[in-house]
Design an enzyme around this catalytic site. Sequence first.
Site, PDB file in Angstrom:
ATOM      1  N   LYS A  61      81.751  11.257  20.448  1.00 53.16           N
ATOM      2  CA  LYS A  61      82.526  11.819  21.596  1.00 53.16           C
ATOM      3  C   LYS A  61      82.775  10.824  22.655  1.00 53.16           C
ATOM      4  O   LYS A  61      83.369   9.843  22.417  1.00 53.16           O
ATOM      5  CB  LYS A  61      81.718  12.880  21.852  1.00 53.16           C
ATOM      6  CG  LYS A  61      81.225  14.052  20.782  1.00 53.16           C
ATOM      7  CD  LYS A  61      82.579  14.578  19.817  1.00 53.16           C
ATOM      8  CE  LYS A  61      82.243  15.461  18.759  1.00 53.16           C
ATOM      9  NZ  LYS A  61      81.430  15.520  17.963  1.00 53.16           N
ATOM     10  N   TYR A 119      74.935  22.860  18.950  1.00 51.79           N
ATOM     11  CA  TYR A 119      76.119  22.407  17.950  1.00 51.79           C
ATOM     12  C   TYR A 119      75.615  23.249  16.605  1.00 51.79           C
ATOM     13  O   TYR A 119      74.486  23.079  16.292  1.00 51.79           O
ATOM     14  CB  TYR A 119      76.057  20.951  17.943  1.00 51.79           C
ATOM     15  CG  TYR A 119      76.980  20.563  16.663  1.00 51.79           C
ATOM     16  CD1 TYR A 119      78.427  20.866  17.001  1.00 51.79           C
ATOM     17  CD2 TYR A 119      76.505  19.917  15.578  1.00 51.79           C
ATOM     18  CE1 TYR A 119      79.264  20.386  15.726  1.00 51.79           C
ATOM     19  CE2 TYR A 119      77.396  19.672  14.570  1.00 51.79           C
ATOM     20  CZ  TYR A 119      78.748  19.722  14.607  1.00 51.79           C
ATOM     21  OH  TYR A 119      79.565  19.592  13.864  1.00 51.79           O
ATOM     22  N   ARG A 168      71.025  -1.714   6.294  1.00 55.72           N
ATOM     23  CA  ARG A 168      70.634  -0.210   6.428  1.00 55.72           C
ATOM     24  C   ARG A 168      69.330  -0.230   7.268  1.00 55.72           C
ATOM     25  O   ARG A 168      68.862   0.325   8.036  1.00 55.72           O
ATOM     26  CB  ARG A 168      70.160   0.445   4.983  1.00 55.72           C
ATOM     27  CG  ARG A 168      69.553   1.748   5.285  1.00 55.72           C
ATOM     28  CD  ARG A 168      69.500   2.755   3.891  1.00 55.72           C
ATOM     29  NE  ARG A 168      69.229   1.992   2.628  1.00 55.72           N
ATOM     30  CZ  ARG A 168      68.174   1.752   2.457  1.00 55.72           C
ATOM     31  NH1 ARG A 168      66.982   2.122   2.951  1.00 55.72           N
ATOM     32  NH2 ARG A 168      67.930   0.890   1.250  1.00 55.72           N
TER      33      ARG A 168
END
Length: 399
Positions: A216, A119, A66
């Site tokens: 994307k 978005y 992490r």
Amino acid sequence: MKDDLKTRSSLETWDRSTRLVHAGAEANETSAITVPIYQSSTFVFDSAEHGADLCQAVHPSHLYTRWGNPTTQALELALADVEGAEAALAFSSGMAAGVTAVMPMVKSGDHIVAANCLYAGMTELFERVLPPLGVETTFVDPAEDGAFERALSPQTVLIYVETPANPTLAITDLEAVAELARSRGVFTLADNTWASPWNVRPLELGIDAVIHSATKYLGGHSDVIAGAAAGSREWIDRVWPYLKIFGGCPSPHDAWLLHRGIKTLGLRVERQNASALELARFLSSHPRVLKTHYPGLPDHPGHDVARRQMRGFGGMLAFEVESLDAGRALLEALRLVTHAVSLGGVETLAVHPASTTHAPLTPEERRRADVSDGLIRVSVGLEAADDLIADFEQALATG
Ligand code: PLP
């Protein structure tokens, strides 16, 4: 490994396409040609002192995944290089990148100016999550002259933009926004997902930092959910503690997939730019198409700005047919083009927002979001442009 790849000493002189292939190689500690997937949650301390040092470090790559990971570190070097940034961070999703990048910039009493066509997840952050924490946002039409300047107040700390915009492909003049913000001491953050850094490098235009849905174009194959942020080393060091606390780190395997995707970004996007332009020209001359939205077409309102700030006009376009029923029928008539949300992958995707993503809105709310009932959004993939045009031609004839 060759010294140049190890030390990045040649990266500065290489063309961007060469750099896409090799950026991040300097983090490879092995002789494997690709950076290995370090599928490990934790890393062994050499000694008590080593452990103590690592736990005090900023963004260590060999402590706990992490906090950082060697595969992710290689990806982050590539992400910084592709955006022309000093440093970058990788995330588990575009939303993780967006939220984690915005939170260190604001405190109670602060004000944000954001574009009105973001978005939806980021709009929800600004409209629903931040106001109870004392942070208000003013939304502006990014294509309207003077809109950002009018919305600024002494409390404004951040301008947030996304270009080209969803779904009308409206273009924001990034250089103008950056200049205005700098003159007022306001930080600028741009979501560069739709253009991709192959087409636009916001930092070169004066924007302070960028975020991505790396799901994307950066990933490019519709097989990974991931995010990215890039900017100055100082800004990244400010964001990293929030990544550590919010926990939106990518898995090592996803980091590796994303690093692999970046190597072919230029090839993919060049092809998508060319095919989207061909398809946009076809659609704009078709008698059934009421309007085509593509910044590469000379009649698009953002065409001149796009020519100045984009290397190519991108793989996203939208067009309008006469009604909701016509839009839905057209989608059903397509044979090659796939009916699905998301964008930026190798396969061409189309959506009819009025009957899917924006169906819960009233017609009036859809109009305000610039989603007309017959609007179709297309993410152009890597199929031959002629095959795509033939598919839209037969769907427009029968759908
Ligand atoms: N930004 C833009 C422009 C997007 O299109 C998306 C997702 O579609 C996001 C951010 C959120 O990214 P993710 O789905 O990877 O969380």
